[in-house]
Design a protein around this motif. Structure first.
Motif, PDB file in Angstrom:
ATOM      1  N   ASP A 298       0.841  -1.189   0.000  1.00 26.58           N
ATOM      2  CA  ASP A 298       0.000   0.000   0.000  1.00 26.58           C
ATOM      3  C   ASP A 298       0.875   1.237   0.000  1.00 26.58           C
ATOM      4  OD1 ASP A 298      -2.908   0.920   0.310  1.00 26.58           O
ATOM      5  OD2 ASP A 298      -1.809   2.129   1.782  1.00 26.58           O
ATOM      6  N   PRO A 299       0.508   2.235  -0.822  1.00 29.43           N
ATOM      7  CA  PRO A 299       1.328   3.453  -0.905  1.00 29.43           C
ATOM      8  C   PRO A 299       1.055   4.404   0.260  1.00 29.43           C
ATOM      9  CG  PRO A 299      -0.526   3.621  -2.391  1.00 29.43           C
ATOM     10  CD  PRO A 299      -0.581   2.234  -1.810  1.00 29.43           C
ATOM     11  N   SER A 300       1.292   3.920   1.468  1.00 25.22           N
ATOM     12  CA  SER A 300       1.047   4.740   2.648  1.00 25.22           C
ATOM     13  C   SER A 300       2.357   4.984   3.376  1.00 25.22           C
ATOM     14  CB  SER A 300       0.051   4.060   3.582  1.00 25.22           C
ATOM     15  OG  SER A 300       0.562   2.845   4.056  1.00 25.22           O
ATOM     16  N   SER A 301       2.378   6.043   4.140  1.00 23.09           N
ATOM     17  CA  SER A 301       3.593   6.385   4.877  1.00 23.09           C
ATOM     18  C   SER A 301       3.667   5.667   6.220  1.00 23.09           C
ATOM     19  CB  SER A 301       3.672   7.889   5.101  1.00 23.09           C
ATOM     20  OG  SER A 301       2.538   8.325   5.843  1.00 23.09           O
ATOM     21  N   GLY A 302       2.554   5.082   6.652  1.00 24.25           N
ATOM     22  CA  GLY A 302       2.539   4.430   7.953  1.00 24.25           C
ATOM     23  C   GLY A 302       2.512   2.922   7.834  1.00 24.25           C
ATOM     24  N   LEU A 303       2.231   2.253   8.928  1.00 27.36           N
ATOM     25  CA  LEU A 303       2.088   0.813   8.971  1.00 27.36           C
ATOM     26  C   LEU A 303       0.600   0.476   8.963  1.00 27.36           C
ATOM     27  CD1 LEU A 303       4.773  -0.028  11.675  1.00 27.36           C
ATOM     28  CD2 LEU A 303       4.969  -0.281   9.201  1.00 27.36           C
ATOM     29  N   ARG A 304       0.253  -0.537   8.244  1.00 28.42           N
ATOM     30  CA  ARG A 304      -1.146  -0.953   8.117  1.00 28.42           C
ATOM     31  C   ARG A 304      -1.298  -2.368   8.630  1.00 28.42           C
ATOM     32  NH1 ARG A 304      -1.598   3.717   7.740  1.00 28.42           N
ATOM     33  NH2 ARG A 304      -2.254   4.956   5.928  1.00 28.42           N
ATOM     34  N   VAL A 305      -2.337  -2.602   9.419  1.00 31.67           N
ATOM     35  CA  VAL A 305      -2.563  -3.932   9.969  1.00 31.67           C
ATOM     36  C   VAL A 305      -3.861  -4.559   9.494  1.00 31.67           C
ATOM     37  CG1 VAL A 305      -1.191  -3.433  12.016  1.00 31.67           C
ATOM     38  CG2 VAL A 305      -3.666  -3.066  12.067  1.00 31.67           C
ATOM     39  N   LYS A 306      -4.697  -3.791   8.828  1.00 32.58           N
ATOM     40  CA  LYS A 306      -5.970  -4.303   8.345  1.00 32.58           C
ATOM     41  C   LYS A 306      -5.859  -4.656   6.871  1.00 32.58           C
ATOM     42  CE  LYS A 306      -8.716  -1.576  11.604  1.00 32.58           C
ATOM     43  NZ  LYS A 306      -9.788  -0.567  11.751  1.00 32.58           N
ATOM     44  N   LYS A 307      -6.354  -5.810   6.494  1.00 35.98           N
ATOM     45  CA  LYS A 307      -6.211  -6.268   5.118  1.00 35.98           C
ATOM     46  C   LYS A 307      -6.925  -5.342   4.137  1.00 35.98           C
ATOM     47  CE  LYS A 307      -9.974  -9.690   5.418  1.00 35.98           C
ATOM     48  NZ  LYS A 307     -10.345  -9.447   6.829  1.00 35.98           N
ATOM     49  N   ASP A 308      -8.005  -4.711   4.576  1.00 35.99           N
ATOM     50  CA  ASP A 308      -8.745  -3.823   3.685  1.00 35.99           C
ATOM     51  C   ASP A 308      -7.966  -2.549   3.365  1.00 35.99           C
ATOM     52  OD1 ASP A 308     -11.974  -4.586   5.206  1.00 35.99           O
ATOM     53  OD2 ASP A 308     -10.769  -5.645   3.716  1.00 35.99           O
ATOM     54  N   GLU A 309      -6.898  -2.291   4.095  1.00 30.22           N
ATOM     55  CA  GLU A 309      -6.109  -1.093   3.878  1.00 30.22           C
ATOM     56  C   GLU A 309      -5.024  -1.282   2.830  1.00 30.22           C
ATOM     57  OE1 GLU A 309      -4.994  -0.618   8.006  1.00 30.22           O
ATOM     58  OE2 GLU A 309      -6.291   1.141   8.190  1.00 30.22           O
ATOM     59  N   TYR A 310      -4.862  -2.523   2.366  1.00 27.44           N
ATOM     60  CA  TYR A 310      -3.825  -2.810   1.382  1.00 27.44           C
ATOM     61  C   TYR A 310      -4.443  -2.888  -0.009  1.00 27.44           C
ATOM     62  CZ  TYR A 310      -0.285  -3.604   4.918  1.00 27.44           C
ATOM     63  OH  TYR A 310       0.613  -3.427   5.933  1.00 27.44           O
ATOM     64  N   ARG A 311      -3.750  -2.282  -0.940  1.00 21.51           N
ATOM     65  CA  ARG A 311      -4.294  -2.160  -2.287  1.00 21.51           C
ATOM     66  C   ARG A 311      -3.898  -3.319  -3.198  1.00 21.51           C
ATOM     67  NH1 ARG A 311      -3.487   3.629  -4.989  1.00 21.51           N
ATOM     68  NH2 ARG A 311      -4.298   4.116  -2.927  1.00 21.51           N
ATOM     69  N   TYR A 312      -2.660  -3.808  -3.047  1.00 22.12           N
ATOM     70  CA  TYR A 312      -2.151  -4.828  -3.965  1.00 22.12           C
ATOM     71  C   TYR A 312      -1.773  -6.083  -3.194  1.00 22.12           C
ATOM     72  CZ  TYR A 312      -1.730  -0.626  -6.772  1.00 22.12           C
ATOM     73  OH  TYR A 312      -1.989   0.542  -7.426  1.00 22.12           O
ATOM     74  N   TRP A 313      -2.008  -7.238  -3.823  1.00 23.31           N
ATOM     75  CA  TRP A 313      -1.769  -8.526  -3.164  1.00 23.31           C
ATOM     76  C   TRP A 313      -1.041  -9.487  -4.097  1.00 23.31           C
ATOM     77  CZ3 TRP A 313      -3.175  -9.759   1.872  1.00 23.31           C
ATOM     78  CH2 TRP A 313      -3.952  -8.803   2.535  1.00 23.31           C
ATOM     79  N   GLY A 314      -0.241 -10.345  -3.482  1.00 20.69           N
ATOM     80  CA  GLY A 314       0.349 -11.445  -4.219  1.00 20.69           C
ATOM     81  C   GLY A 314      -0.592 -12.629  -4.224  1.00 20.69           C
ATOM     82  N   GLN A 315      -0.143 -13.725  -4.844  1.00 25.07           N
ATOM     83  CA  GLN A 315      -0.991 -14.904  -4.999  1.00 25.07           C
ATOM     84  C   GLN A 315      -0.876 -15.864  -3.822  1.00 25.07           C
ATOM     85  OE1 GLN A 315       2.019 -14.711  -6.188  1.00 25.07           O
ATOM     86  NE2 GLN A 315       2.894 -16.686  -5.615  1.00 25.07           N
ATOM     87  N   GLY A 316       0.112 -15.665  -2.966  1.00 27.98           N
ATOM     88  CA  GLY A 316       0.263 -16.481  -1.773  1.00 27.98           C
ATOM     89  C   GLY A 316       1.214 -17.648  -1.939  1.00 27.98           C
ATOM     90  N   THR A 317       1.769 -18.100  -0.821  1.00 29.66           N
ATOM     91  CA  THR A 317       2.634 -19.276  -0.797  1.00 29.66           C
ATOM     92  C   THR A 317       2.265 -20.112   0.428  1.00 29.66           C
ATOM     93  OG1 THR A 317       4.940 -20.040  -0.887  1.00 29.66           O
ATOM     94  CG2 THR A 317       4.504 -18.107   0.477  1.00 29.66           C
ATOM     95  N   GLN A 318       2.184 -21.418   0.233  1.00 28.56           N
ATOM     96  CA  GLN A 318       1.722 -22.314   1.294  1.00 28.56           C
ATOM     97  C   GLN A 318       2.847 -22.633   2.262  1.00 28.56           C
ATOM     98  OE1 GLN A 318      -1.491 -23.861   1.836  1.00 28.56           O
ATOM     99  NE2 GLN A 318      -0.505 -24.416   3.783  1.00 28.56           N
ATOM    100  N   VAL A 319       2.548 -22.509   3.546  1.00 34.50           N
ATOM    101  CA  VAL A 319       3.456 -22.936   4.612  1.00 34.50           C
ATOM    102  C   VAL A 319       2.718 -23.986   5.439  1.00 34.50           C
ATOM    103  CG1 VAL A 319       4.656 -22.270   6.718  1.00 34.50           C
ATOM    104  CG2 VAL A 319       4.695 -20.759   4.713  1.00 34.50           C
ATOM    105  N   THR A 320       3.326 -25.152   5.557  1.00 29.33           N
ATOM    106  CA  THR A 320       2.739 -26.230   6.336  1.00 29.33           C
ATOM    107  C   THR A 320       3.734 -26.672   7.391  1.00 29.33           C
ATOM    108  OG1 THR A 320       1.444 -26.983   4.426  1.00 29.33           O
ATOM    109  CG2 THR A 320       1.668 -28.499   6.275  1.00 29.33           C
ATOM    110  N   VAL A 321       3.297 -26.667   8.652  1.00 31.66           N
ATOM    111  CA  VAL A 321       4.161 -27.051   9.768  1.00 31.66           C
ATOM    112  C   VAL A 321       3.576 -28.307  10.392  1.00 31.66           C
ATOM    113  CG1 VAL A 321       5.262 -26.340  11.896  1.00 31.66           C
ATOM    114  CG2 VAL A 321       4.688 -24.626  10.153  1.00 31.66           C
ATOM    115  N   SER A 322       4.336 -29.386  10.342  1.00 32.45           N
ATOM    116  CA  SER A 322       3.863 -30.644  10.906  1.00 32.45           C
ATOM    117  C   SER A 322       4.324 -30.778  12.354  1.00 32.45           C
ATOM    118  CB  SER A 322       4.377 -31.816  10.084  1.00 32.45           C
ATOM    119  OG  SER A 322       5.781 -31.877  10.127  1.00 32.45           O
ATOM    120  N   SER A 323       3.543 -31.475  13.142  1.00 27.66           N
ATOM    121  CA  SER A 323       3.873 -31.640  14.573  1.00 27.66           C
ATOM    122  C   SER A 323       4.749 -32.855  14.810  1.00 27.66           C
ATOM    123  CB  SER A 323       2.582 -31.767  15.378  1.00 27.66           C
ATOM    124  OG  SER A 323       1.814 -32.847  14.903  1.00 27.66           O
TER     125      SER A 323
END
Length: 124
Positions: free
Chosen positions: A99-124
């Protein structure tokens, strides 16, 4: 506009470490604050960490504070998420957002652009 591509996900065991990368292309990368979010099956997408445009400020969700570290290299147009002491509850698809903001954003609705994601799986 900026395009984001995450990488580095995989299958690890509890207690292991993993490093994610978010590579950006398009407009000036240093003009964007970046956040990492994650989404587990059946759950809402949740905030993980954020970093300011210059990298001088960071913020973390309580659930990852002390275990995860966010950083950026504006010369390489890349943001990193170093994840240590991984737990099964860290299993999710991890997304970076900009997001083209000068501060830090914690809400997903505040971000304009997104990647496609990468899977992280942690086994016990």
């Amino acid at each position: 506009q900026v395009q984001l591509v995450e990488s580095g996900g995989g299958l690890v065991q509890a207690g292991d470490s993993l490093s994610l990368s978010c590579a950006a292309s398009g407009q000036t990368f240093s003009s964007y604050a970046i956040g990492w979010f994650r989404q587990a099956p059946g759950k809402e997408r949740e905030f993980v960490a954020a970093i300011s445009r210059s990298g001088d400020r960071t913020f973390y969700a309580d659930s990852v504070k002390g275990r995860f570290a966010i950083s950026r290299d504006n010369a390489k147009n890349t943001v990193y998420l170093e994840m240590n002491s991984l737990k099964p509850e860290d299993t999710a698809v991890y997304y970076c957002a900009a997001d083209p903001s000068s501060g830090l954003r914690v809400k997903k609705d505040e971000y304009r652009y997104w990647g496609q994601g990468t899977q992280v799986t942690v086994s016990s």
